[in-house]
Motif scaffolding. Structure first.
Motif, PDB file in Angstrom:
ATOM      1  N   VAL A 188       0.844  -1.203   0.000  1.00  0.00           N
ATOM      2  CA  VAL A 188       0.000   0.000   0.000  1.00  0.00           C
ATOM      3  C   VAL A 188       0.877   1.250   0.000  1.00  0.00           C
ATOM      4  N   ALA A 189       1.913   1.232   0.836  1.00  0.00           N
ATOM      5  CA  ALA A 189       2.824   2.390   0.889  1.00  0.00           C
ATOM      6  C   ALA A 189       3.526   2.571  -0.458  1.00  0.00           C
ATOM      7  N   GLU A 190       3.855   1.474  -1.092  1.00  0.00           N
ATOM      8  CA  GLU A 190       4.527   1.549  -2.400  1.00  0.00           C
ATOM      9  C   GLU A 190       3.608   2.202  -3.438  1.00  0.00           C
ATOM     10  N   ILE A 191       2.332   1.803  -3.430  1.00  0.00           N
ATOM     11  CA  ILE A 191       1.388   2.379  -4.408  1.00  0.00           C
ATOM     12  C   ILE A 191       1.178   3.868  -4.134  1.00  0.00           C
ATOM     13  N   VAL A 192       0.964   4.192  -2.842  1.00  0.00           N
ATOM     14  CA  VAL A 192       0.767   5.619  -2.506  1.00  0.00           C
ATOM     15  C   VAL A 192       1.986   6.418  -2.952  1.00  0.00           C
ATOM     16  N   THR A 193       3.162   5.915  -2.646  1.00  0.00           N
ATOM     17  CA  THR A 193       4.405   6.635  -2.977  1.00  0.00           C
ATOM     18  C   THR A 193       4.513   6.838  -4.491  1.00  0.00           C
ATOM     19  N   ARG A 194       4.089   5.850  -5.230  1.00  0.00           N
ATOM     20  CA  ARG A 194       4.141   5.947  -6.699  1.00  0.00           C
ATOM     21  C   ARG A 194       3.085   6.909  -7.241  1.00  0.00           C
ATOM     22  N   GLU A 195       1.918   6.936  -6.566  1.00  0.00           N
ATOM     23  CA  GLU A 195       0.766   7.655  -7.136  1.00  0.00           C
ATOM     24  C   GLU A 195       0.664   9.123  -6.750  1.00  0.00           C
ATOM     25  N   ILE A 196       1.393   9.549  -5.722  1.00  0.00           N
ATOM     26  CA  ILE A 196       1.254  10.963  -5.339  1.00  0.00           C
ATOM     27  C   ILE A 196       2.567  11.706  -5.590  1.00  0.00           C
ATOM     28  N   PRO A 197       2.454  13.031  -5.886  1.00  0.00           N
ATOM     29  CA  PRO A 197       3.650  13.775  -6.274  1.00  0.00           C
ATOM     30  C   PRO A 197       4.427  14.370  -5.095  1.00  0.00           C
ATOM     31  N   ILE A 198       4.027  14.014  -3.870  1.00  0.00           N
ATOM     32  CA  ILE A 198       4.733  14.558  -2.701  1.00  0.00           C
ATOM     33  C   ILE A 198       5.418  13.408  -1.960  1.00  0.00           C
ATOM     34  N   PRO A 199       6.453  13.722  -1.166  1.00  0.00           N
ATOM     35  CA  PRO A 199       7.169  12.655  -0.462  1.00  0.00           C
ATOM     36  C   PRO A 199       6.291  11.953   0.573  1.00  0.00           C
ATOM     37  N   THR A 200       6.438  10.625   0.652  1.00  0.00           N
ATOM     38  CA  THR A 200       5.834   9.860   1.736  1.00  0.00           C
ATOM     39  C   THR A 200       6.928   9.553   2.755  1.00  0.00           C
ATOM     40  N   ILE A 201       6.548   9.569   4.019  1.00  0.00           N
ATOM     41  CA  ILE A 201       7.500   9.283   5.087  1.00  0.00           C
ATOM     42  C   ILE A 201       6.886   8.174   5.933  1.00  0.00           C
ATOM     43  N   GLY A 202       7.552   7.019   5.942  1.00  0.00           N
ATOM     44  CA  GLY A 202       6.940   5.841   6.543  1.00  0.00           C
ATOM     45  C   GLY A 202       7.372   5.607   7.977  1.00  0.00           C
ATOM     46  N   ILE A 203       6.436   5.029   8.738  1.00  0.00           N
ATOM     47  CA  ILE A 203       6.750   4.484  10.062  1.00  0.00           C
ATOM     48  C   ILE A 203       5.960   3.181  10.137  1.00  0.00           C
ATOM     49  N   GLY A 204       6.653   2.068  10.020  1.00  0.00           N
ATOM     50  CA  GLY A 204       5.951   0.787   9.908  1.00  0.00           C
ATOM     51  C   GLY A 204       5.234   0.678   8.584  1.00  0.00           C
ATOM     52  N   ALA A 205       5.834   1.209   7.518  1.00  0.00           N
ATOM     53  CA  ALA A 205       5.195   1.213   6.193  1.00  0.00           C
ATOM     54  C   ALA A 205       6.136   0.634   5.129  1.00  0.00           C
ATOM     55  N   GLY A 206       7.179  -0.038   5.567  1.00  0.00           N
ATOM     56  CA  GLY A 206       8.071  -0.706   4.612  1.00  0.00           C
ATOM     57  C   GLY A 206       9.081   0.232   3.969  1.00  0.00           C
ATOM     58  N   PRO A 207       9.857  -0.325   3.017  1.00  0.00           N
ATOM     59  CA  PRO A 207      11.033   0.393   2.503  1.00  0.00           C
ATOM     60  C   PRO A 207      10.784   1.306   1.303  1.00  0.00           C
ATOM     61  N   HIS A 208       9.539   1.342   0.789  1.00  0.00           N
ATOM     62  CA  HIS A 208       9.347   2.048  -0.494  1.00  0.00           C
ATOM     63  C   HIS A 208       9.013   3.527  -0.349  1.00  0.00           C
ATOM     64  N   CYS A 209       8.910   4.013   0.880  1.00  0.00           N
ATOM     65  CA  CYS A 209       8.559   5.426   1.080  1.00  0.00           C
ATOM     66  C   CYS A 209       9.745   6.322   0.722  1.00  0.00           C
ATOM     67  N   ASP A 210       9.453   7.607   0.567  1.00  0.00           N
ATOM     68  CA  ASP A 210      10.522   8.574   0.237  1.00  0.00           C
ATOM     69  C   ASP A 210      11.365   8.929   1.455  1.00  0.00           C
ATOM     70  N   GLY A 211      10.907   8.564   2.629  1.00  0.00           N
ATOM     71  CA  GLY A 211      11.657   8.826   3.850  1.00  0.00           C
ATOM     72  C   GLY A 211      11.152   7.924   4.959  1.00  0.00           C
ATOM     73  N   GLN A 212      11.811   7.996   6.101  1.00  0.00           N
ATOM     74  CA  GLN A 212      11.413   7.171   7.253  1.00  0.00           C
ATOM     75  C   GLN A 212      11.437   8.038   8.503  1.00  0.00           C
ATOM     76  N   VAL A 213      10.592   7.673   9.458  1.00  0.00           N
ATOM     77  CA  VAL A 213      10.573   8.370  10.747  1.00  0.00           C
ATOM     78  C   VAL A 213      10.440   7.338  11.856  1.00  0.00           C
ATOM     79  N   LEU A 214      11.088   7.589  12.970  1.00  0.00           N
ATOM     80  CA  LEU A 214      10.863   6.815  14.199  1.00  0.00           C
ATOM     81  C   LEU A 214      10.819   7.793  15.368  1.00  0.00           C
ATOM     82  N   VAL A 215      10.320   7.297  16.465  1.00  0.00           N
ATOM     83  CA  VAL A 215      10.278   8.085  17.707  1.00  0.00           C
ATOM     84  C   VAL A 215      11.680   8.070  18.342  1.00  0.00           C
ATOM     85  N   TYR A 216      12.127   9.256  18.727  1.00  0.00           N
ATOM     86  CA  TYR A 216      13.471   9.472  19.304  1.00  0.00           C
ATOM     87  C   TYR A 216      13.815   8.434  20.373  1.00  0.00           C
ATOM     88  N   HIS A 217      12.901   8.251  21.333  1.00  0.00           N
ATOM     89  CA  HIS A 217      13.179   7.366  22.464  1.00  0.00           C
ATOM     90  C   HIS A 217      13.269   5.903  22.023  1.00  0.00           C
TER      91      HIS A 217
END
Ligand code: KIV
Length: 287
Positions: A188-217
């Motif tokens: 799902v994250a891969e399709i969204v990332t492909r279909e929208i013109p803005i960066p996706t930033i994943g957390i528990g969304a797999g490796p295909h996003c344009d970026g990744q985020v986690l909680v500092y702690h």
């Protein structure tokens, strides 16, 4: 490094992966920035992670602006994004714009984030009209914990996945500059990332996003609980290191090893004047 801006993040679509982490105070912002964060998110996860609440519903705009301002005072090169808490964008579009404005004026944020899809479009458009950039957040949206019935992976069935993809398209169409995808299947994250013109930033969304985020702690192993979501990778165990350091401090107090002579202020004992003054005081005390 130069200050990272919203257009700068927007232009990273399909390019160098965006590095985002949460931070809630000045020292954690300094650390995240020194490590090269592109975006520091002052997440409403401050409620669970720092303030000990059960969920994120406990924090309001005052609390979030307070933490956002502490992060901004670190003057990071990273873009500071303030997370709009539950009930700060649900009442009316006017209320939403006023609250978003507080993150910028009082909190020093360069953008705000809010959760939800199509039903948030009116509020999103008003905030963007007020020249405040917005980051979207779809998938597992923790402020909807009661509606979702718990923290569960979203978009696993075809209909839910379809709605999530079309929500993402609506948000991108409305002008959000980036989109967090939380706890959704990688496809799902891969399709969204492909279909929208803005960066996706994943957390528990797999490796295909344009970026990744986690909680500092979570990254630093500073959490107080035992639960660790599947998607968290821990890069240190600072809670254990901190306990060990504190134990050594307390042991040194008990043994008398702390403070040492170098850690102690001394009078200028070679000064006859001070010694005479002390003798005077002592004599007075005895009378
Ligand atoms: O509040 C938060 O920390 C977040 C991230 C998990 C994206 O919204």
């Amino acid at each position: 490094m130069a200050k990272i801006t919203v257009p700068g993040i927007r232009s990273r679509k399909g390019g160098a992966r965006i590095k985002m982490v949460t931070a809630y105070d000045h020292p954690s912002a300094v650390i995240a920035d020194r490590a090269g964060a592109d975006i520091i998110l002052v997440g409403d996860s401050v409620a669970n992670v720092v303030l000990g609440h059960e969920d994120t519903l406990a924090v309001d705009v005052d609390v979030m602006v307070h933490h956002t301002a502490a992060v901004s005072r670190a003057k990071p090169d990273a873009l500071v994004v303030g997370d709009m808490p539950w009930m700060s964008y649900h009442v009316s579009a006017e209320d939403t714009v006023r609250n978003a404005g507080r993150f910028v004026r009082e909190g020093g944020a360069g953008a705000v984030k809010l959760e939800g899809g199509r039903k948030r479009l009116e509020a999103i458009e008003k905030v963007i009209d007020a020249e405040i950039p917005i980051m979207g957040h779809l998938g597992l949206t923790p402020q909807s914990i009661h509606t979702m019935g718990g923290y569960k992976v979203q978009g696993k069935q075809a209909q839910a996945a379809y709605e999530l993809i079309s929500d993402a398209q609506s948000l991108a169409g409305a002008g959000v500059f980036a989109l967090v995808l939380e706890a959704v299947p990688d496809k799902v994250a891969e399709i969204v990332t492909r279909e929208i013109p803005i960066p996706t930033i994943g957390i528990g969304a797999g490796p295909h996003c344009d970026g990744q985020v986690l909680v500092y702690h979570d990254v630093l192993g500073l959490g107080s609980g035992d639960f660790q979501p599947k998607f968290v990778r821990r890069y240190a165990n600072l809670a254990d290191d901190a306990v060990a350091a504190m134990e050594r401090f307390f042991a040194d107090i008990e043994s008398g090893d702390f403070p040492s002579d170098e850690e102690t202020y001394h009078m200028a004992t070679d000064s006859a004047e001070i010694l005479a003054g002390l003798a005077d005081l002592e004599a007075h005390a005895k009378q």
